[in-house]
Scaffold this motif. Sequence first.
Motif, PDB file in Angstrom:
ATOM      1  N   GLN A   7       0.805  -1.220   0.000  1.00 24.60           N
ATOM      2  CA  GLN A   7       0.000   0.000   0.000  1.00 24.60           C
ATOM      3  C   GLN A   7       0.841   1.275   0.000  1.00 24.60           C
ATOM      4  N   VAL A   8       2.152   1.145   0.102  1.00 22.50           N
ATOM      5  CA  VAL A   8       3.028   2.324   0.161  1.00 22.50           C
ATOM      6  C   VAL A   8       4.135   2.191  -0.881  1.00 22.50           C
ATOM      7  N   PRO A   9       4.694   3.324  -1.354  1.00 23.31           N
ATOM      8  CA  PRO A   9       5.787   3.239  -2.333  1.00 23.31           C
ATOM      9  C   PRO A   9       7.020   2.522  -1.775  1.00 23.31           C
ATOM     10  N   ALA A  10       7.339   2.797  -0.507  1.00 25.86           N
ATOM     11  CA  ALA A  10       8.479   2.155   0.158  1.00 25.86           C
ATOM     12  C   ALA A  10       8.306   2.338   1.661  1.00 25.86           C
ATOM     13  N   GLU A  11       8.927   1.464   2.433  1.00 19.88           N
ATOM     14  CA  GLU A  11       8.782   1.480   3.887  1.00 19.88           C
ATOM     15  C   GLU A  11      10.138   1.238   4.551  1.00 19.88           C
ATOM     16  N   CYS A  17      10.025  -8.600  -1.935  1.00 19.18           N
ATOM     17  CA  CYS A  17      10.171  -7.148  -1.983  1.00 19.18           C
ATOM     18  C   CYS A  17      11.598  -6.844  -2.419  1.00 19.18           C
ATOM     19  N   ALA A  72      14.714  -0.600  -1.778  1.00 23.59           N
ATOM     20  CA  ALA A  72      14.482   0.644  -2.507  1.00 23.59           C
ATOM     21  C   ALA A  72      15.574   1.676  -2.244  1.00 23.59           C
ATOM     22  N   SER A  73      16.174   1.630  -1.052  1.00 26.02           N
ATOM     23  CA  SER A  73      17.293   2.526  -0.739  1.00 26.02           C
ATOM     24  C   SER A  73      18.117   1.895   0.368  1.00 26.02           C
ATOM     25  N   GLU A 118      15.173   0.899   3.052  1.00 29.88           N
ATOM     26  CA  GLU A 118      13.755   0.947   2.714  1.00 29.88           C
ATOM     27  C   GLU A 118      13.427  -0.211   1.788  1.00 29.88           C
ATOM     28  N   ALA A 169      10.489  -2.049  -0.889  1.00 34.11           N
ATOM     29  CA  ALA A 169       9.357  -1.806  -1.779  1.00 34.11           C
ATOM     30  C   ALA A 169       8.750  -3.143  -2.192  1.00 34.11           C
TER      31      ALA A 169
END
Length: 217
Positions: free
Chosen positions: A63-67, A106, A109-110, A141, A143
């Motif tokens: 539900q989020v771009p990245a966490e 997943c 992402a960073s 993070e 994704a």
Amino acid sequence: MTRVAKRAPKKPAGDGPPVPGKPPVYDKDKRNRRFWLVKSEPMPRVDAKTGKTVKFSIYDLAQVPAEPWDGVRNYEARNYLIQMAKDDVCLFYHSNCKNPGIVGLCTVASTAKPDRSQFDPQSPNYDPKAGPDQPRWWCPEMAFLCLLNRKLSLAELRESKGVEDLYLLKRGRLSVTPVSEKQFWRLMQLQEGPQGTDAEMDCPTQGLPRYSKNLLA
């Protein structure tokens, strides 16, 4: 004659994550990626320290771009988080539920930055010994990439050929573990089959993409 050993200059406080004492366990693949397994709890649980409800399923990640992958408070697991590079692939494992297992994938992402929850007295992951100028905990993070076609339960993994050396089975209490390229692709073979339902996957599944090999091409 007295010899004076030259020492590398000390890093300023908070200037990047510490260098782990051990190198990564497995080599990168031909696309310069490593593979990992990360655990999260899909079912609501009240934290004993704060009284807050904690839960984070692969559906929540979608539900989020990245966490930020925060809250890890084990040094070995933290060091694995520090070693993660952008675009590394992680197996998403649902833990602390009736039938724990791997439910999806997943990507990183960073790379790792200071885990902000360590500075928050209201967080269940607060660390009074940490400070913004000298953080102790770091997190990358993540994704969402996809659900697996079906859950690979812990019970099944223990009985499956080709993954006997999986760190998950050796260091079961760790929330972050490395996975070899060979182990990863064996797991992708094992997850083939009828699509798992919401109940099996511990979360809503409608509308979420399922695994296909071209997602990692």
